[in-house]
Design a protein around this motif. Sequence first.
Motif, PDB file in Angstrom:
ATOM      1  N   ARG A 197       0.833  -1.199   0.000  1.00  0.00           N
ATOM      2  CA  ARG A 197       0.000   0.000   0.000  1.00  0.00           C
ATOM      3  C   ARG A 197       0.875   1.259   0.000  1.00  0.00           C
ATOM      4  N   ILE A 198       1.895   1.264   0.828  1.00  0.00           N
ATOM      5  CA  ILE A 198       2.781   2.434   0.883  1.00  0.00           C
ATOM      6  C   ILE A 198       3.504   2.615  -0.442  1.00  0.00           C
ATOM      7  N   LYS A 199       3.972   1.523  -1.020  1.00  0.00           N
ATOM      8  CA  LYS A 199       4.635   1.613  -2.325  1.00  0.00           C
ATOM      9  C   LYS A 199       3.694   2.200  -3.370  1.00  0.00           C
ATOM     10  N   GLY A 200       2.439   1.802  -3.291  1.00  0.00           N
ATOM     11  CA  GLY A 200       1.455   2.339  -4.228  1.00  0.00           C
ATOM     12  C   GLY A 200       1.253   3.832  -4.054  1.00  0.00           C
ATOM     13  N   LEU A 201       1.245   4.288  -2.807  1.00  0.00           N
ATOM     14  CA  LEU A 201       1.057   5.713  -2.537  1.00  0.00           C
ATOM     15  C   LEU A 201       2.244   6.548  -3.012  1.00  0.00           C
TER      16      LEU A 201
ATOM     17  N   ILE B  98       5.271  -0.213  14.119  1.00  0.00           N
ATOM     18  CA  ILE B  98       5.679  -0.346  15.513  1.00  0.00           C
ATOM     19  C   ILE B  98       5.516  -1.766  16.018  1.00  0.00           C
ATOM     20  N   SER B  99       4.354  -2.344  15.811  1.00  0.00           N
ATOM     21  CA  SER B  99       4.070  -3.675  16.351  1.00  0.00           C
ATOM     22  C   SER B  99       4.494  -4.746  15.360  1.00  0.00           C
ATOM     23  N   MET B 100       5.652  -5.380  15.643  1.00  0.00           N
ATOM     24  CA  MET B 100       6.169  -6.455  14.798  1.00  0.00           C
ATOM     25  C   MET B 100       6.744  -7.549  15.686  1.00  0.00           C
TER      26      MET B 100
ATOM     27  N   THR C 163       1.379   2.794  12.423  1.00  0.00           N
ATOM     28  CA  THR C 163       0.774   1.815  13.324  1.00  0.00           C
ATOM     29  C   THR C 163      -0.754   1.856  13.257  1.00  0.00           C
ATOM     30  N   ALA C 164      -1.346   0.753  13.633  1.00  0.00           N
ATOM     31  CA  ALA C 164      -2.808   0.690  13.732  1.00  0.00           C
ATOM     32  C   ALA C 164      -3.269   0.859  15.171  1.00  0.00           C
TER      33      ALA C 164
ATOM     34  N   LYS D 147      -2.722   3.874  10.639  1.00  0.00           N
ATOM     35  CA  LYS D 147      -3.258   3.097   9.522  1.00  0.00           C
ATOM     36  C   LYS D 147      -4.786   3.146   9.546  1.00  0.00           C
ATOM     37  N   PRO D 148      -5.458   3.111   8.402  1.00  0.00           N
ATOM     38  CA  PRO D 148      -4.876   3.086   7.054  1.00  0.00           C
ATOM     39  C   PRO D 148      -4.276   4.435   6.675  1.00  0.00           C
ATOM     40  N   ILE D 149      -3.098   4.404   6.097  1.00  0.00           N
ATOM     41  CA  ILE D 149      -2.361   5.618   5.777  1.00  0.00           C
ATOM     42  C   ILE D 149      -2.943   6.266   4.525  1.00  0.00           C
ATOM     43  N   ARG D 150      -3.149   7.582   4.601  1.00  0.00           N
ATOM     44  CA  ARG D 150      -3.637   8.359   3.473  1.00  0.00           C
ATOM     45  C   ARG D 150      -2.472   9.064   2.789  1.00  0.00           C
TER      46      ARG D 150
END
Length: 248
Positions: free
Chosen positions: A17-21, A56-58, A83-84, A103-106
């Motif tokens: 998603r980030i790559k797409g943005l 953050i949460s991984m 982060t969500a 998230k979801p990132i705009r």
Amino acid sequence: MTLKILIVDDEEYARARIKGLLASQVDYGVCAEAENGVDAVLMTERYQPDIVLMDISMPGMDGLEAARHISGMDSPPAVIFTTAYGEYALEAFSTKATGYLMKPIRQEQLLQSLEQARSLNRAQRMEALENREGRSMLSRKHICARMRGNLELIPIEDVVYFQADQKYVTVRHKKGEVIIEESLKSLETDLADRFIRIHRNALVSKTAIAGLSKSSVGRTQIVLDNVKDQLEVSRRHLAEVRRFVRNR
């Protein structure tokens, strides 16, 4: 100049998603991806990104710990947390230096945070990471060391003891030893629940202690599981160490 971005997230969909943005943005280019904090640190060293977009949460090493290790590099990138979970927001918004995206990132929010991070100089990046992560990093799970020019991440559970010698600290672990420049005092503060000080120059893993013994000259020493190294217990710390051995 196109800035290099490292995307760190354990979910492939989130990275995509980030790559797409960013796909249509000429000012920013994705140089690498990582799916956990350990890979984030190693890839930051390898690819030298300008900005890290960090979940953050991984599992394993989370984004907060990874950011702390990254902040200690010679030329640390800016870090924008993604982060969500909203419970990290209060701490993150205490400083405006690096971004914090829910998230979801705009796209509009992402580009705004990237532009803000773009304007930071090295000193501001390091200060921001230190201020933001200082208190939430007490439960870190790795020690970061440099071996033959490469970074090595050592799990805390593999560390047997830390021993200071002037400005350096030897980290004795299950597979050998490395030298780090971190102070013994900061290690004691961060790892107080898992390590005990036995001497002004030594911290020992509580799980590695098998007992106590006397040296040939009558000094008390720590007996370690599966390690033959002999570490002296100072008079100042002897009572506390004895109490730990007796009550564990």
